[in-house]
Design an enzyme around this catalytic site. Sequence first.
Site, PDB file in Angstrom:
ATOM      1  N   GLU A  29      -8.270   3.093  13.093  1.00  0.00           N
ATOM      2  CA  GLU A  29      -8.008   2.106  14.147  1.00  0.00           C
ATOM      3  C   GLU A  29      -7.069   2.680  15.202  1.00  0.00           C
ATOM      4  O   GLU A  29      -7.275   2.459  16.404  1.00  0.00           O
ATOM      5  CB  GLU A  29      -7.420   0.823  13.554  1.00  0.00           C
ATOM      6  CG  GLU A  29      -6.974  -0.203  14.567  1.00  0.00           C
ATOM      7  CD  GLU A  29      -8.086  -0.781  15.435  1.00  0.00           C
ATOM      8  OE1 GLU A  29      -7.789  -1.189  16.586  1.00  0.00           O
ATOM      9  OE2 GLU A  29      -9.241  -0.843  14.983  1.00  0.00           O
ATOM     10  N   ILE A  58       1.688   4.714   1.555  1.00  0.00           N
ATOM     11  CA  ILE A  58       0.693   5.542   2.239  1.00  0.00           C
ATOM     12  C   ILE A  58       0.033   4.673   3.309  1.00  0.00           C
ATOM     13  O   ILE A  58      -0.376   3.542   3.040  1.00  0.00           O
ATOM     14  CB  ILE A  58      -0.381   6.051   1.255  1.00  0.00           C
ATOM     15  CG1 ILE A  58       0.246   6.957   0.190  1.00  0.00           C
ATOM     16  CG2 ILE A  58      -1.490   6.792   1.995  1.00  0.00           C
ATOM     17  CD1 ILE A  58      -0.727   7.358  -0.914  1.00  0.00           C
ATOM     18  N   HIS A  65       0.847  -1.207   0.000  1.00  0.00           N
ATOM     19  CA  HIS A  65       0.000   0.000   0.000  1.00  0.00           C
ATOM     20  C   HIS A  65       0.869   1.239   0.000  1.00  0.00           C
ATOM     21  O   HIS A  65       1.041   1.859   1.038  1.00  0.00           O
ATOM     22  CB  HIS A  65      -0.893  -0.005   1.233  1.00  0.00           C
ATOM     23  CG  HIS A  65      -2.080   0.888   1.130  1.00  0.00           C
ATOM     24  ND1 HIS A  65      -2.089   2.194   1.562  1.00  0.00           N
ATOM     25  CD2 HIS A  65      -3.328   0.653   0.643  1.00  0.00           C
ATOM     26  CE1 HIS A  65      -3.283   2.723   1.369  1.00  0.00           C
ATOM     27  NE2 HIS A  65      -4.057   1.805   0.820  1.00  0.00           N
ATOM     28  N   GLY A  96      -6.135   4.348   5.388  1.00  0.00           N
ATOM     29  CA  GLY A  96      -7.054   5.130   6.204  1.00  0.00           C
ATOM     30  C   GLY A  96      -7.686   4.321   7.324  1.00  0.00           C
ATOM     31  O   GLY A  96      -7.891   4.837   8.424  1.00  0.00           O
ATOM     32  N   VAL A  97      -7.991   3.066   7.064  1.00  0.00           N
ATOM     33  CA  VAL A  97      -8.609   2.240   8.105  1.00  0.00           C
ATOM     34  C   VAL A  97      -7.664   2.064   9.294  1.00  0.00           C
ATOM     35  O   VAL A  97      -8.121   1.950  10.431  1.00  0.00           O
ATOM     36  CB  VAL A  97      -9.077   0.869   7.568  1.00  0.00           C
ATOM     37  CG1 VAL A  97     -10.191   1.034   6.568  1.00  0.00           C
ATOM     38  CG2 VAL A  97      -7.936   0.073   6.980  1.00  0.00           C
TER      39      VAL A  97
END
Length: 155
Positions: free
Chosen positions: A68, A60, A54, A63-64
Site C-alpha cells: 500500500e 513486523i 502484528h 506486507g500489505v
Amino acid sequence: MAVPKTSYSAEEIHALLPHRYPFALVDRIIDYVPAKHAIGIKNVTFNEPHFQGHFPGHPIMPGVLIVEAMAQVGGIVLMQIPGVQGLCVFAGIDKVRFRRPVVPGDQLVMTVELLALKRQRFGKMRGRAEVDGQLVCEGELMFSVVEPATTPQGK
C-alpha cells in the site's frame, strides 16, 4: 515555464492523495519525475497501530501495508498526469515478493516507476521497497481511476 517539483513534504502529499491517518503511509517524496517515477520515504515507528497485534513482542510491518505504501508513491505519479482525474484504486498486483521484514526504526525507501497508462484510466507500475539499501519488497501494481463516491451529505 515553471520548473516541476522534485520533492514533496507530508503536507503536499496530503494535498494530492486522499489517505489520512492511520493509512497515510508516505512521509516524504525525495525524487519525482513527472509521468515517470517517484521515490518516497516511510519512517516506520513503533507507535503505529498495526504493531499492537502484528506481532506482540516481535513487531513486523504487514506486507500489505508495504505494498500500500508503494501504491501511494505511485499515486503521486499518476495523480499529476494531465487528464487523470478521480480516485486511483488498486486493480491488481502481480509478481509481488517479500525479501526481508520491516521493523520499527526502519526507513522504507520506495521507488515506483510508471510502466503503462491506458486511456488515462488504467495504470501499471513497478514498485521496489528497500531498507538500508537491501531489497524488502518488489512487484507490479495495477491501478484503475474511478469517480470518487459521495457520502449521503454530498461531501
